[in-house]
Design a protein around this motif. Structure first.
Motif, PDB file in Angstrom:
ATOM      1  N   THR A   1       0.825  -1.209   0.000  1.00 40.21           N
ATOM      2  CA  THR A   1       0.000   0.000   0.000  1.00 40.21           C
ATOM      3  C   THR A   1       0.864   1.266   0.000  1.00 40.21           C
ATOM      4  O   THR A   1       0.393   2.335   0.369  1.00 40.21           O
ATOM      5  N   THR A   2       2.122   1.144  -0.382  1.00 40.81           N
ATOM      6  CA  THR A   2       2.970   2.329  -0.487  1.00 40.81           C
ATOM      7  C   THR A   2       2.532   3.153  -1.689  1.00 40.81           C
ATOM      8  O   THR A   2       1.918   2.639  -2.640  1.00 40.81           O
ATOM      9  N   GLY A   3       2.859   4.445  -1.667  1.00 41.76           N
ATOM     10  CA  GLY A   3       2.465   5.320  -2.759  1.00 41.76           C
ATOM     11  C   GLY A   3       3.001   4.861  -4.104  1.00 41.76           C
ATOM     12  O   GLY A   3       2.287   4.863  -5.115  1.00 41.76           O
ATOM     13  N   GLU A   4       4.270   4.436  -4.134  1.00 43.30           N
ATOM     14  CA  GLU A   4       4.876   3.994  -5.389  1.00 43.30           C
ATOM     15  C   GLU A   4       4.198   2.742  -5.927  1.00 43.30           C
ATOM     16  O   GLU A   4       3.890   2.643  -7.124  1.00 43.30           O
ATOM     17  N   SER A   5       3.942   1.768  -5.045  1.00 43.84           N
ATOM     18  CA  SER A   5       3.321   0.519  -5.464  1.00 43.84           C
ATOM     19  C   SER A   5       1.908   0.747  -5.997  1.00 43.84           C
ATOM     20  O   SER A   5       1.528   0.202  -7.041  1.00 43.84           O
ATOM     21  N   LEU A   6       1.128   1.565  -5.282  1.00 45.11           N
ATOM     22  CA  LEU A   6      -0.248   1.821  -5.717  1.00 45.11           C
ATOM     23  C   LEU A   6      -0.284   2.613  -7.011  1.00 45.11           C
ATOM     24  O   LEU A   6      -1.092   2.324  -7.903  1.00 45.11           O
ATOM     25  N   ALA A   7       0.581   3.607  -7.141  1.00 48.32           N
ATOM     26  CA  ALA A   7       0.603   4.418  -8.364  1.00 48.32           C
ATOM     27  C   ALA A   7       0.931   3.550  -9.578  1.00 48.32           C
ATOM     28  O   ALA A   7       0.276   3.643 -10.626  1.00 48.32           O
ATOM     29  N   ASN A   8       1.946   2.698  -9.441  1.00 47.15           N
ATOM     30  CA  ASN A   8       2.310   1.804 -10.547  1.00 47.15           C
ATOM     31  C   ASN A   8       1.180   0.837 -10.868  1.00 47.15           C
ATOM     32  O   ASN A   8       0.906   0.545 -12.039  1.00 47.15           O
ATOM     33  N   ALA A   9       0.518   0.338  -9.811  1.00 47.23           N
ATOM     34  CA  ALA A   9      -0.585  -0.605 -10.024  1.00 47.23           C
ATOM     35  C   ALA A   9      -1.760   0.074 -10.721  1.00 47.23           C
ATOM     36  O   ALA A   9      -2.390  -0.512 -11.613  1.00 47.23           O
ATOM     37  N   PHE A  10      -2.092   1.323 -10.313  1.00 46.53           N
ATOM     38  CA  PHE A  10      -3.190   2.058 -10.951  1.00 46.53           C
ATOM     39  C   PHE A  10      -2.931   2.205 -12.444  1.00 46.53           C
ATOM     40  O   PHE A  10      -3.774   1.872 -13.277  1.00 46.53           O
ATOM     41  N   LEU A  11      -1.748   2.704 -12.784  1.00 52.72           N
ATOM     42  CA  LEU A  11      -1.434   2.973 -14.189  1.00 52.72           C
ATOM     43  C   LEU A  11      -1.325   1.682 -15.000  1.00 52.72           C
ATOM     44  O   LEU A  11      -1.782   1.616 -16.147  1.00 52.72           O
ATOM     45  N   GLU A  12      -0.733   0.651 -14.405  1.00 49.86           N
ATOM     46  CA  GLU A  12      -0.584  -0.621 -15.110  1.00 49.86           C
ATOM     47  C   GLU A  12      -1.943  -1.238 -15.417  1.00 49.86           C
ATOM     48  O   GLU A  12      -2.179  -1.733 -16.533  1.00 49.86           O
ATOM     49  N   ASN A  13      -2.860  -1.200 -14.439  1.00 50.00           N
ATOM     50  CA  ASN A  13      -4.191  -1.773 -14.668  1.00 50.00           C
ATOM     51  C   ASN A  13      -4.977  -0.974 -15.698  1.00 50.00           C
ATOM     52  O   ASN A  13      -5.703  -1.561 -16.510  1.00 50.00           O
ATOM     53  N   LEU A  14      -4.841   0.338 -15.681  1.00 50.35           N
ATOM     54  CA  LEU A  14      -5.527   1.159 -16.680  1.00 50.35           C
ATOM     55  C   LEU A  14      -5.006   0.849 -18.082  1.00 50.35           C
ATOM     56  O   LEU A  14      -5.781   0.731 -19.034  1.00 50.35           O
ATOM     57  N   ARG A  15      -3.691   0.703 -18.206  1.00 52.51           N
ATOM     58  CA  ARG A  15      -3.110   0.369 -19.516  1.00 52.51           C
ATOM     59  C   ARG A  15      -3.576  -1.006 -19.980  1.00 52.51           C
ATOM     60  O   ARG A  15      -3.875  -1.199 -21.166  1.00 52.51           O
ATOM     61  N   ASN A  16      -3.628  -1.960 -19.061  1.00 50.01           N
ATOM     62  CA  ASN A  16      -4.080  -3.307 -19.425  1.00 50.01           C
ATOM     63  C   ASN A  16      -5.528  -3.312 -19.891  1.00 50.01           C
ATOM     64  O   ASN A  16      -5.926  -4.154 -20.708  1.00 50.01           O
ATOM     65  N   MET A  17      -6.327  -2.386 -19.363  1.00 53.47           N
ATOM     66  CA  MET A  17      -7.731  -2.278 -19.787  1.00 53.47           C
ATOM     67  C   MET A  17      -7.871  -1.584 -21.132  1.00 53.47           C
ATOM     68  O   MET A  17      -8.932  -1.621 -21.738  1.00 53.47           O
ATOM     69  N   GLY A  18      -6.798  -0.918 -21.574  1.00 55.01           N
ATOM     70  CA  GLY A  18      -6.852  -0.209 -22.847  1.00 55.01           C
ATOM     71  C   GLY A  18      -7.069   1.283 -22.713  1.00 55.01           C
ATOM     72  O   GLY A  18      -7.271   1.979 -23.720  1.00 55.01           O
ATOM     73  N   VAL A  19      -7.038   1.801 -21.493  1.00 54.41           N
ATOM     74  CA  VAL A  19      -7.234   3.243 -21.272  1.00 54.41           C
ATOM     75  C   VAL A  19      -5.977   3.996 -21.710  1.00 54.41           C
ATOM     76  O   VAL A  19      -4.852   3.585 -21.403  1.00 54.41           O
TER      77      VAL A  19
ATOM     78  N   VAL B   1       2.041   9.758  -9.648  1.00 59.46           N
ATOM     79  CA  VAL B   1       1.330   9.813 -10.925  1.00 59.46           C
ATOM     80  C   VAL B   1       1.632  11.119 -11.650  1.00 59.46           C
ATOM     81  O   VAL B   1       1.798  11.146 -12.874  1.00 59.46           O
ATOM     82  N   LYS B   2       1.746  12.202 -10.882  1.00 64.69           N
ATOM     83  CA  LYS B   2       1.973  13.512 -11.500  1.00 64.69           C
ATOM     84  C   LYS B   2       3.345  13.612 -12.151  1.00 64.69           C
ATOM     85  O   LYS B   2       3.531  14.365 -13.115  1.00 64.69           O
ATOM     86  N   THR B   3       4.325  12.863 -11.625  1.00 65.56           N
ATOM     87  CA  THR B   3       5.641  12.869 -12.274  1.00 65.56           C
ATOM     88  C   THR B   3       5.582  12.197 -13.642  1.00 65.56           C
ATOM     89  O   THR B   3       6.356  12.537 -14.540  1.00 65.56           O
ATOM     90  N   ILE B   4       4.649  11.267 -13.802  1.00 66.74           N
ATOM     91  CA  ILE B   4       4.503  10.564 -15.082  1.00 66.74           C
ATOM     92  C   ILE B   4       3.542  11.307 -15.997  1.00 66.74           C
ATOM     93  O   ILE B   4       3.785  11.427 -17.210  1.00 66.74           O
ATOM     94  N   ILE B   5       2.447  11.816 -15.416  1.00 70.61           N
ATOM     95  CA  ILE B   5       1.442  12.568 -16.187  1.00 70.61           C
ATOM     96  C   ILE B   5       1.275  13.933 -15.520  1.00 70.61           C
ATOM     97  O   ILE B   5       0.433  14.102 -14.615  1.00 70.61           O
ATOM     98  N   PRO B   6       2.068  14.942 -15.884  1.00 59.67           N
ATOM     99  CA  PRO B   6       2.071  16.246 -15.199  1.00 59.67           C
ATOM    100  C   PRO B   6       0.722  16.957 -15.173  1.00 59.67           C
ATOM    101  O   PRO B   6       0.459  17.758 -14.272  1.00 59.67           O
ATOM    102  N   GLU B   7      -0.156  16.683 -16.148  1.00 62.16           N
ATOM    103  CA  GLU B   7      -1.433  17.400 -16.226  1.00 62.16           C
ATOM    104  C   GLU B   7      -2.509  16.820 -15.304  1.00 62.16           C
ATOM    105  O   GLU B   7      -3.599  17.365 -15.211  1.00 62.16           O
TER     106      GLU B   7
END
Length: 279
Positions: A137-155, A182-188
């Motif tokens: 539940t660390t910030g880095e782990s959750l952020a990577n998991a959020f983005l990875e799952n969104l990409r896997n869904m096709g978002v 997340v903001k370091t990867i997607i600044p907007e």
């Protein structure tokens, strides 16, 4: 044969979807007494093809086992999420709403929702797209998991313009929280603390004052007194039947509501019911 099998499979899928829409468990205490098979048998009364399949079909290819049910539920979920993802990508911009919590098996589970404006309309959609498990539940782990799952869904994650979480440090931290990662990867992607969560926190802190705290305790005690006594509840309902004004104000409610311990905003309905029946 193909046409017959399609009709049978359509009935099975429709029954599973009905259980899902009505929040009915597919299985029961035994496989034969399950809700799924009971509804399917009821549907077969007016469907000769389905009835013949249930009565005379090959046990190895009836498509009724719990394993097949789970596979069909998964397929239905994938179809729904793919439609949501397609609409989200067409919108050109979206916000991510996410949270993590422990499920019944004590596994850390993330819920992911997408918020966007429907393409060609002004309708704002806020759709749940799925759960995902995480080991940390660390910030880095959750952020990577959020983005990875969104990409896997096709978002298309590059279209993310906002992100909404609660105020926990691992989510809202300025340097190591999910929103910062997340903001370091997607600044907007602008972070916003849940508005409903902020309201909930404000109510919690305001209710620590003596007057509202005592009032809440009295209302809860009275609600429990009626809720756990059949005689008191019967007397309450009898008096309510003789009071036209209170009955109309309570909007067909037959009893007092106890106060929710966690969702403080939901207490408004319970307090309204108490006030309407108070004489």
């Amino acid at each position: 044969m193909v046409e017959k099998n399609r009709k049978i499979l359509t009935c099975i899928v429709e029954t599973i979807i009905l259980c899902g829409k009505q929040n009915i468990a597919l299985r029961g205490h035994t496989e034969e007494s399950s809700n799924f098979k009971a509804l399917l048998s009821f549907k077969a009364k007016d469907n000769s093809v389905l009835r013949q399949h249930l009565e005379e079909g090959d046990p190895r290819s009836k498509y009724l086992s719990p394993l097949i049910q789970n596979e069909l539920v998964t397929i239905c979920g994938e179809v729904i999420s793919s439609e949501i993802v397609e609409a989200c990508n067409k919108a050109g911009a979206f916000s991510l709403i996410a949270d993590e919590a422990s499920d019944a098996s004590t596994m850390e589970q993330m819920s992911l929702c997408l918020r966007f404006v429907q393409d060609g309309t002004n309708m704002i959609r806020e759709d749940f797209v799925g759960f995902a498990e995480t080991e940390s539940t660390t910030g880095e782990s959750l952020a990577n998991a959020f983005l990875e799952n969104l990409r896997n869904m096709g978002v298309i994650v590059e279209n993310m313009k906002g992100q909404g979480y609660d105020g926990a440090s691992n989510m809202s931290g300025k340097t190591k929280g999910v929103q910062a990662r997340v903001k370091t990867i997607i600044p907007e992607s602008v972070y916003t603390h849940y508005k409903a969560h902020c309201l909930n926190l404000a109510i919690v802190h305001a209710s620590k004052e003596a007057y509202p705290r005592n009032m809440m305790n009295i209302v809860q005690t009275i609600a429990f007194a009626f809720d756990y006594s059949a005689k008191r509840l019967l007397s309450f309902q009898s008096n309510l039947e003789n009071d036209q004004v209170s009955r109309e104000q309570m909007e067909k409610r037959k009893k007092l509501q106890t106060l929710c311990e966690t969702r403080w905003a939901a207490r408004a309905d319970a307090l309204y019911t108490f006030l309407s029946s108070f004489r």
